[in-house]
Design an enzyme around this catalytic site. Structure first.
Site, PDB file in Angstrom:
ATOM      1  CD1 TRP A   1      -1.292  -5.890   2.666  1.00  0.00           C
ATOM      2  CD2 TRP A   1      -0.923  -6.613   4.884  1.00  0.00           C
ATOM      3  NE1 TRP A   1      -2.138  -5.219   3.674  1.00  0.00           N
ATOM      4  CE2 TRP A   1      -1.862  -5.556   4.847  1.00  0.00           C
ATOM      5  CE3 TRP A   1      -0.382  -7.170   6.201  1.00  0.00           C
ATOM      6  CZ2 TRP A   1      -2.516  -5.250   6.061  1.00  0.00           C
ATOM      7  CZ3 TRP A   1      -0.993  -6.682   7.399  1.00  0.00           C
ATOM      8  CH2 TRP A   1      -2.077  -5.694   7.428  1.00  0.00           C
TER       9      TRP A   1
ATOM     10  CD  GLU B   1      -6.947  -2.780   6.586  1.00  0.00           C
ATOM     11  OE1 GLU B   1      -6.366  -3.812   6.521  1.00  0.00           O
ATOM     12  OE2 GLU B   1      -7.017  -1.887   5.813  1.00  0.00           O
TER      13      GLU B   1
ATOM     14  CB  THR C   1      -0.979  -0.052   1.103  1.00  0.00           C
ATOM     15  OG1 THR C   1      -2.003  -1.149   0.983  1.00  0.00           O
ATOM     16  CG2 THR C   1      -1.909   1.426   1.056  1.00  0.00           C
TER      17      THR C   1
ATOM     18  CG  ASN D   1      -4.632  -7.426   4.232  1.00  0.00           C
ATOM     19  OD1 ASN D   1      -5.466  -7.118   5.287  1.00  0.00           O
ATOM     20  ND2 ASN D   1      -4.664  -6.608   3.380  1.00  0.00           N
ATOM     21  CD  GLU D   2      -8.110  -5.617   2.565  1.00  0.00           C
ATOM     22  OE1 GLU D   2      -8.007  -5.127   1.565  1.00  0.00           O
ATOM     23  OE2 GLU D   2      -8.334  -4.765   3.415  1.00  0.00           O
TER      24      GLU D   2
ATOM     25  NE  ARG E   1     -22.192   8.572   4.633  1.00  0.00           N
ATOM     26  CZ  ARG E   1     -22.626   9.763   4.668  1.00  0.00           C
ATOM     27  NH1 ARG E   1     -24.001   9.847   4.616  1.00  0.00           N
ATOM     28  NH2 ARG E   1     -21.908  10.844   4.647  1.00  0.00           N
TER      29      ARG E   1
END
Ligand SMILES: *[C@@H]1O[C@H](CO)[C@@H](O)[C@H](O)[C@H]1NC(C)=O
Ligand SMILES: *[C@@H]1O[C@H](CO)[C@@H](O)[C@H](O)[C@H]1NC(C)=O
Ligand SMILES: *[C@@H]1O[C@H](CO)[C@@H](O)[C@H](O)[C@H]1NC(C)=O
Ligand SMILES: *[C@@H]1O[C@H](CO)[C@@H](O)[C@H](O)[C@H]1NC(C)=O
Ligand SMILES: *[C@@H]1O[C@H](CO)[C@@H](O)[C@H](O)[C@H]1NC(C)=O
Ligand SMILES: *[C@@H]1O[C@H](CO)[C@@H](O)[C@H](O)[C@H]1NC(C)=O
Length: 672
Positions: free
Chosen positions: A132, A255, A90, A179-180, A381
């Site tokens: 990662w 996260e 990242t 990760n992800e 949201r």
């Protein structure tokens, strides 16, 4: 000032003249609800703490206190770190403890340091590691699958956990999967067995740092169920799934946040710290990221709980999310319990939410209320309309043992969104007397209240740090001052991994690119198959850079470069533009390009005077011209495109493989 704001809230309340006063029961007579596991920050994913290490010690210690010191500021309860994997994750690349199968080293990068500093301040802080990227050899020929041999991958991760203990006396409490990215059930089971047979039975597995899908898999596979302790989802938008709840496991937002840390970021963080439990039964929330300590021209600038990205000046900003964190962390501890929904946890009738937590002995109580009407960005949201917030009177009825509590201490924040408003951040107000088991509050918009039986709580502070300044316009580094394996300050590797080694002959210590093959990558940056290490000021337009460089023998790279006006890092590094001066010493060839990938050549030619061994590259860009010299002899003077007009300086290699750099010299004469 603060009291003015409180007054304003009351005036607004009168205007709305909502006459009802809602009463909310806070009751432990039915026993506690889910265990609270802690609020955390994530260093990594990746290289997010890179510039923190460079700060003068005095300011660095202050920053670490704001993050970790108990009863001071954020007072974090969990520190999650990246298990470096030699690939872009990242904001840069974090070094692996095993670049190659035959290599193992625990002196690299800065995560060991940051975990040690956190533990120094708070011995009870919980530690969590997650990969990662993985070094290429873990893929066994695959660039996108770390599970081709699950024994090998489990062994690699286990060694990192053992290394933490052996070299730093760090007990890692939690470990994640990938990760992800896809998880592999066989890998998770293998990892569990491997931990158990290596005296790491206490290390709990969090799976799978992605979505909630793994929950149904857990429900259908007993052995997988037994292997996994926590379900960790990312950016859950405060909600979970039925399948996740059915597992009976503790659920984490492992996260979350990832929002610019102005007041909208603070608002988002305050809201999800409550609502991840209220809506989604999540008992831990971890911020990406811990601290924004990376060049602000990289992706997601200032998306940390606070920002410290200017070590050359000593400047840092303690942002509102730090104080939103304090509202929970200073008055709870992992091992406390939430009260059940409806008995101290829920939504407020006119917008916002409240949670109540009790200490293990049931004697202490902390209630946190939030009424955020503003936030945005990645702090997703909730599905329900939570933004319809109006001023309201809130009454809390303490029941069960809690009815014995006589008074509650009050900590208050109000985030300012209006132009002329000033925020109130984590201010102690007068205690509230409990009358007939009841307390009543007049609550305005964008406020956070902590009501607690604890007398703890402290708004720690240091004198303002120095003002921010740009990166210095002249720079020289010969790497002699670093310990072996250190990653030098300011150089921010985007692909490839660089560390200080003892160089050959007269060069003393040098900076070596050490990755030999493409990692099992986490993002597209590594597909460019070139290493990129940026430094300096992204506003530099006219700049001179020189470096000595040698390509290392048998596992050497094919070519090396220096560059200026480099406009991209992060996962977009693969499409980085700039002025790149490549040298291929064995072919006696140079190539000047407008991009890292070498799809935009500007000039090619014979590299007269190139030698095997150390060469000196010099590149100067001035207006529309780029001038290059090799070993002190002019090589080219060409017109270059006007874009990018400015950017970082960089050094790098044309392919993975060893190259050594020394005596990096930079002088910028013009910035934009
Ligand atoms: C809150 O209660 C006070 C005192 O009873 C009242 O004056 C005020 O209007 C109420 N505010 C709201 C928003 O209901
Ligand atoms: C998988 O890795 C382990 C440990 O590195 C090794 O002993 C084993 O031979 C490998 N298995 C295969 C099928 O390559
Ligand atoms: C290692 O850490 C533990 C606490 O986790 C502490 O009790 C012990 O003294 C430490 N050992 C050393 C050698 O520092
Ligand atoms: C903000 O303050 C300025 C100067 O005090 C004043 O002129 C302006 O009207 C104020 N704006 C609002 C929206 O209150
Ligand atoms: C070069 O690679 C070989 C394996 O291909 C390895 O055995 C050797 O240690 C490597 N040398 C260096 C300096 O990396
Ligand atoms: C580079 O070329 C331009 C245009 O030909 C010329 O004006 C300039 O003086 C040259 N610079 C050097 C250092 O030779």
């Amino acid at each position: 000032m603060s009291f003015g704001e409180i007054g304003r809230g009351i005036v607004l309340s009168a205007l709305f003249s909502v006459t009802t006063c809602n009463v909310y029961r806070v009751d432990n007579s039915m026993g506690p609800g889910r265990r609270f596991d802690g609020i955390g920050g994530l260093s990594g994913g990746g290289a997010t703490s890179k510039l923190l290490v460079n700060y003068p010690e005095k300011y660095r210690d202050q920053i670490l206190d704001y993050l970790f010191k108990p009863n001071f500021a954020a007072s974090l309860q969990i520190l999650k770190v990246e298990i470096g994997g030699d690939g872009q994750s990242t904001e840069g690349t974090e070094a692996s403890h095993m670049h190659n199968e035959w290599d193992e080293n625990y002196q690299r990068g800065y995560e060991w340091w940051i975990m040690t500093e956190a533990k120094k301040r708070n011995p009870d802080i919980l530690l969590y590691g997650l990969p990662w990227a993985f070094p290429g050899w873990i893929g066994g020929g695959s660039r996108d699958n770390p599970y081709t041999n699950v024994t090998r991958t489990a062994d690699y991760v286990t060694r990192w956990l053992l290394g933490a203990k052996k070299f730093y006396n760090l007990t890692i409490d939690y470990v994640g999967i990938w990760n992800e990215k896809p998880y592999d059930a066989t890998y998770i089971k293998t990892l569990r067995k491997n931990l158990d047979t290596n005296q790491l039975g206490h290390v709990k597995i969090v799976a799978a740092d992605g979505g909630w899908e793994i929950a149904s898999h857990i429900g259908a596979d007993k052995e997988l169920d037994a292997a996994i302790d926590y379900i960790g989802a990312h950016y859950p938008g405060t909600t979970t799934t039925k399948a996740a709840l059915t597992t009976g496991k503790q659920l984490w937002s492992s996260e979350d946040y990832s929002t610019f840390n102005d007041n909208t970021g603070g608002g988002c963080w305050a809201r999800i710290l409550n609502q991840n439990f209220v809506n989604g039964y999540m008992t831990s929330t971890i911020s990406w990221n811990l601290i924004a300590s990376y060049y602000d021209a990289l992706p997601f600038p200032s998306c940390g709980l606070m920002t410290a990205d200017s070590p050359w000046s000593g400047h840092y900003d303690v942002a509102s999310p730090i104080w939103m964190t304090a509202h929970t962390t200073q008055f709870t501890a992992p091992g406390w319990n939430y009260l059940p929904h409806g008995s101290g946890v829920g939504k407020l009738a006119h917008g916002g939410s409240y949670v109540s937590l009790v200490s293990p002995n049931q004697k202490d109580l902390t209630i946190i209320l939030e009424t955020m009407s503003h936030d945005h960005s990645l702090c997703i949201r909730p599905a329900l309309p939570a933004y319809n917030v109006i001023p309201q009177n809130v009454s809390l009825q303490l029941s069960g043992d809690l009815a014995k509590i006589q008074q509650l201490n009050v900590w208050y924040s109000k985030l300012a969104f209006g132009k002329n408003m000033t925020s109130v951040l984590f201010k102690k107000l007068s205690p509230l007397k409990v009358q007939d088991g009841k307390i009543t509050l007049s609550v305005g918009l964008d406020e956070v209240y902590t009501l607690t039986s604890l007398t703890l709580g402290n708004k720690g502070s240091y004198p303002d740090p120095p003002a921010s300044k740009p990166f210095p316009d002249t720079y020289f580094e010969d790497f002699e001052g670093y310990p072996l394996h250190a990653e030098p300050m300011d150089f921010t590797q985007q692909t490839g991994s660089y560390e200080v080694v003892s160089g050959s002959h007269s060069h003393g210590k040098v900076l070596r690119q050490v990755v030999l093959q493409t990692p099992v990558f986490w993002c597209k940056a590594d597909e460019v198959d070139k290493s990129l290490n940026i430094i300096g000021n992204s506003k530099w337009s006219d700049v001179y850079v020189s470096t000595d460089v040698a390509i290392g023998g048998i596992n050497g790279t094919t070519g090396v470069y220096v560059a200026a006006r480099v406009d991209q890092g992060g996962c977009q590094s693969w499409e980085s533009k700039g002025i790149f001066f490549f040298l291929f010493p064995s072919d006696k060839k140079f190539i000047l390009t407008n991009d890292l990938a070498r799809t935009m050549p500007l000039k090619e030619g014979e590299a007269t005077g190139a030698v095997n061994g150390w060469n000196t590259l010099e590149l100067a860009v001035e207006g529309n011209f780029a001038l290059g010299r090799l070993n002190k002899k002019a090589l080219f003077n060409v017109t270059v495109p006007s874009t990018p007009a400015h950017g970082f300086v960089a050094i790098g290699t044309d392919s993975y493989g060893i190259a050594d750099f020394d005596n990096v010299r930079i002088k910028s004469s013009h910035s934009q």
